[in-house]
Design an enzyme around this catalytic site. Structure first.
Site, PDB file in Angstrom:
ATOM      1  CB  SER A  57      -0.939   0.005   1.200  1.00 40.15           C
ATOM      2  OG  SER A  57      -0.193  -0.165   2.379  1.00 40.15           O
ATOM      3  CG  HIS A  96      -1.231   3.323   5.407  1.00 39.32           C
ATOM      4  ND1 HIS A  96      -2.521   2.893   5.449  1.00 39.32           N
ATOM      5  CD2 HIS A  96      -0.587   2.435   4.627  1.00 39.32           C
ATOM      6  CE1 HIS A  96      -2.649   1.791   4.730  1.00 39.32           C
ATOM      7  NE2 HIS A  96      -1.484   1.483   4.229  1.00 39.32           N
ATOM      8  CG  ASP A 123      -5.405   4.116   6.029  1.00 40.86           C
ATOM      9  OD1 ASP A 123      -4.337   4.368   6.606  1.00 40.86           O
ATOM     10  OD2 ASP A 123      -5.479   3.699   4.869  1.00 40.86           O
TER      11      ASP A 123
END
Lengths: 180, 167
Positions: A57, A96, A123
């Site tokens: 990701s 992230h 998210d």
């Protein structure tokens, strides 16, 4: 074939004192590794000073198998920082980027929203049911440095545990049969 | 002392140490690069400015972003992640930062650009404080190396404001 014969001979000729010495040496090695790990935890301020990237990701920057060095300081969390966080009730840390920050005037508490660079959406779908924001206590550290490919060892050992047992077995054999 | 096991072990240890050393030096060499990025952002249009059904303000705007980030690229750079965020203060929050647009720049050629775009991510306030709000637009960049330490910095451009009434 001669190597196997040698190994079997050396196991047969083991003396107790030598065995104990080697056991203590092995214990010392394991303990020093643990000491180094705990010292890194103190220096970097986070429970996991090094993490392995498990998903795609954050590509193309971080690929599966890279390792990230983390640090946690008391500095406030700001957009753009790459953070590692854990959702309540789940074990796996997620790496992230912070895309939104709202910091309360009175308490200094923050609401944080994250998103993987390579994902299309933020998210919110990853957070716990009903949770709209991350808070400081979810965040384990910020990524400050990175090494490519090194994390594959960990991924292979986790996903194919047989390799882990083979490696540990081989190392044990090497220690027992070494003459010093 | 000369068995295969010992030689393999010595070779492995040496190569890992040498690799680690090379990675550290590569990262260290980034300290010597001279960096002077520049950027300019204009708001071309406020497309929509309304209050959502649950009470939060939402804005949609079109931005004209031009930037020259070529000086950030060194031989040890894998990519530069650039994004534009709006920063403002509200009565309840001392700081709000909302990312509006981002881009992944894979190499030096793509690092000088001019783009006109509406905001990629929704600009939603925690509350309804945005009418007449003054805010900064910041261009952040995050240099991701091939190995080693990451570097992040930003340019703050103050002086933007939203209209006094919903549209």
């Amino acid at each position: 074939m001669g190597w196997i014969g040698e190994t079997v001979d050396s196991i047969k000729s083991i003396k107790i004192r030598q065995l104990l010495t080697q056991a203590v040496t092995l214990g010392m090695i394991v303990t020093s590794a643990l000491i180094i790990w705990k010292a890194m935890m103190c220096v970097t301020g986070t429970e996991s000073p090094v993490v392995v990237v498990l998903s795609g990701s954050m590509e193309p920057a971080f690929q599966r198998g890279d390792i990230l060095f983390l640090r946690m300081t008391k500095d406030p969390i700001r957009t753009g920082e790459i953070v590692v966080f854990k959702i309540d009730g789940r074990d796996i840390p997620i790496v992230h980027r912070v895309i939104e920050v709202h910091e309360r005037k009175t308490t200094g508490k923050v609401d944080v929203l994250t998103k993987g660079d390579n994902n299309d959406v933020d998210d919110i779908g990853l957070y716990a049911d009903g949770q709209m924001w991350l808070h400081r206590h979810h965040i384990m550290g910020r990524a400050v440095g990175f090494l490519p490919y090194v994390g594959w060892v960990t991924i292979i050992m986790t996903e194919k545990p047989i390799i882990k047992y083979l490696l540990i077995g081989a190392m044990g054999l090497l220690v027992i049969t070494s003459k010093d | 002392m000369h068995s295969f096991g010992y030689r393999a072990n010595a070779l492995l240890t040496f190569s890992v140490t040498a690799l680690a050393f090379i990675c550290a030096i590569a990262s260290f060499s980034d300290k010597f690069s001279n960096q002077n990025p520049s950027a300019e952002i204009q708001i071309l249009n406020i497309n929509r400015f309304k209050k959502q059904s649950y009470g939060n303000d939402e804005v949609s705007l079109t931005l004209d972003i031009s930037a020259d980030l070529q000086s950030l690229f060194t031989w040890n750079t894998k990519q530069v992640f650039a994004f534009v965020a709006a920063e403002y203060e509200t009565p309840k929050n001392s700081l709000n930062q909302v990312s509006l647009w981002d881009v992944i720049i894979p190499d030096k050629e793509h690092a000088k650009f001019r783009i006109q775009t509406s905001n990629k991510y929704r600009f939603i306030d925690q509350g309804h404080n945005l009418r007449g709000k003054e805010f900064n637009l910041t261009l952040h960049w995050h240099v991701m190396p091939k190995t080693g330490k990451m570097l992040a910095d930003k340019i703050i451009m103050p002086g933007y404001s939203l209209p006094d009434a919903y549209k």
